[in-house]
Design an enzyme around this catalytic site. Structure first.
Site, short mmCIF file in Angstrom:
data_model
loop_
_atom_site.label_atom_id
_atom_site.label_comp_id
_atom_site.label_asym_id
_atom_site.label_seq_id
_atom_site.Cartn_x
_atom_site.Cartn_y
_atom_site.Cartn_z
N GLU A 168 0.79 -1.10 0.14
CA GLU A 168 -0.36 -0.16 0.14
C GLU A 168 1.27 1.29 -0.09
OE1 GLU A 168 -2.60 2.66 -0.91
OE2 GLU A 168 -2.92 0.81 -0.25
N CYS A 196 4.57 -2.59 -8.69
CA CYS A 196 2.92 -1.52 -8.08
C CYS A 196 3.55 -0.17 -7.65
CB CYS A 196 2.47 -2.89 -7.36
SG CYS A 196 1.12 -2.92 -7.34
N HIS A 256 3.69 -7.50 -11.10
CA HIS A 256 3.84 -7.86 -9.82
C HIS A 256 5.50 -9.44 -10.19
CE1 HIS A 256 2.36 -6.48 -6.14
NE2 HIS A 256 1.69 -6.23 -7.00
N GLU A 310 7.74 -11.18 -9.27
CA GLU A 310 8.20 -11.68 -7.83
C GLU A 310 7.32 -13.07 -7.37
OE1 GLU A 310 5.67 -8.32 -6.13
OE2 GLU A 310 6.68 -9.21 -7.36
#
Length: 215
Positions: free
Chosen positions: A51, A82, A195, A197
């Site tokens: 966030e 992100c 993402h 990962e």
């Protein structure tokens, strides 16, 4: 620099564990960064998803904001995924009233551009410098073959405008957001809306490790 650069992953909030694993698979020495002295010891840094508003506040609480802004200006290689893309942007749309970014990337990024959590999606992307080459394994195993990157978008931002010094590495190929920029690079700074990962594909992290070694 040695064959194993020390790359930190900001560990204040977000999916740091997955980035640590991907960096180690890419041949880097990966460490968590939560304090200014830990930031001072790394050759590169990953700003993970999470966030962005919370990470922004925690950077100030942990007295990391100013040291990190300074190191980015000095040329520290940084990869943001992100929320990390949001943090690296010079300009932000749809942020909260008090939200700040670290800056460094001459881009305008729109927060939550693809919609809410229920609008998360996956797609295959051609990423310049990643999809179009074979990647040697740092352990000497078979090379990772070229091909599209499977990208996962979760409440993701996009790049609405990129400055002249920013290279667009990848765009959404089809659908309502076709042509939208979702991967960029400017010098030592790399950012993706998605993402990598969490997919098991370490090629984006290998690219970042190369950037760190070159720096």
């Amino acid at each position: 620099m040695s064959a194993a650069p020390v790359i930190g992953v900001l560990g204040l909030q977000g999916d740091s564990r997955e980035h640590l694993a991907a960096l180690r698979a890419a041949g880097a020495e990966a460490v968590v960064v939560r304090r200014p002295e830990e930031l001072a010891a790394v050759h590169g840094l990953v700003l993970p998803g999470g966030e962005s508003t919370v990470i922004d506040k925690l950077l100030r609480v942990f007295e990391l904001r100013e040291p990190l802004v300074r190191r980015i200006r000095e040329g520290l290689p940084v990869y943001g995924s992100c929320a990390g893309m949001i943090l690296l942007a010079d300009r932000l749309l749809d942020g909260t009233r008090d939200q700040q970014t670290l800056g460094g990337l001459d881009v305008t990024v729109r927060r939550n551009a693809f919609g809410r959590q229920v609008d998360s999606f996956e797609t295959d992307l051609e990423i310049t410098g990643v999809s179009d080459r074979a990647w040697p394994d740092p352990d000497g195993a078979a090379a990772v073959a070229p091909g599209p990157v499977h990208a996962v978008f979760i409440r993701a931002p996009w790049v609405e405008e990129a400055g002249p010094g920013v290279e667009a590495l990848g765009v959404v190929p089809a659908g309502p957001a076709a042509g939208t920029i979702v991967a960029v690079r400017a010098g030592n700074l790399l950012a993706t809306s998605f993402h990598p990962e969490i997919t098991g594909d370490t090629r984006v992290h290998r690219l970042f490790a190369e950037i760190v070694r070159a720096a």
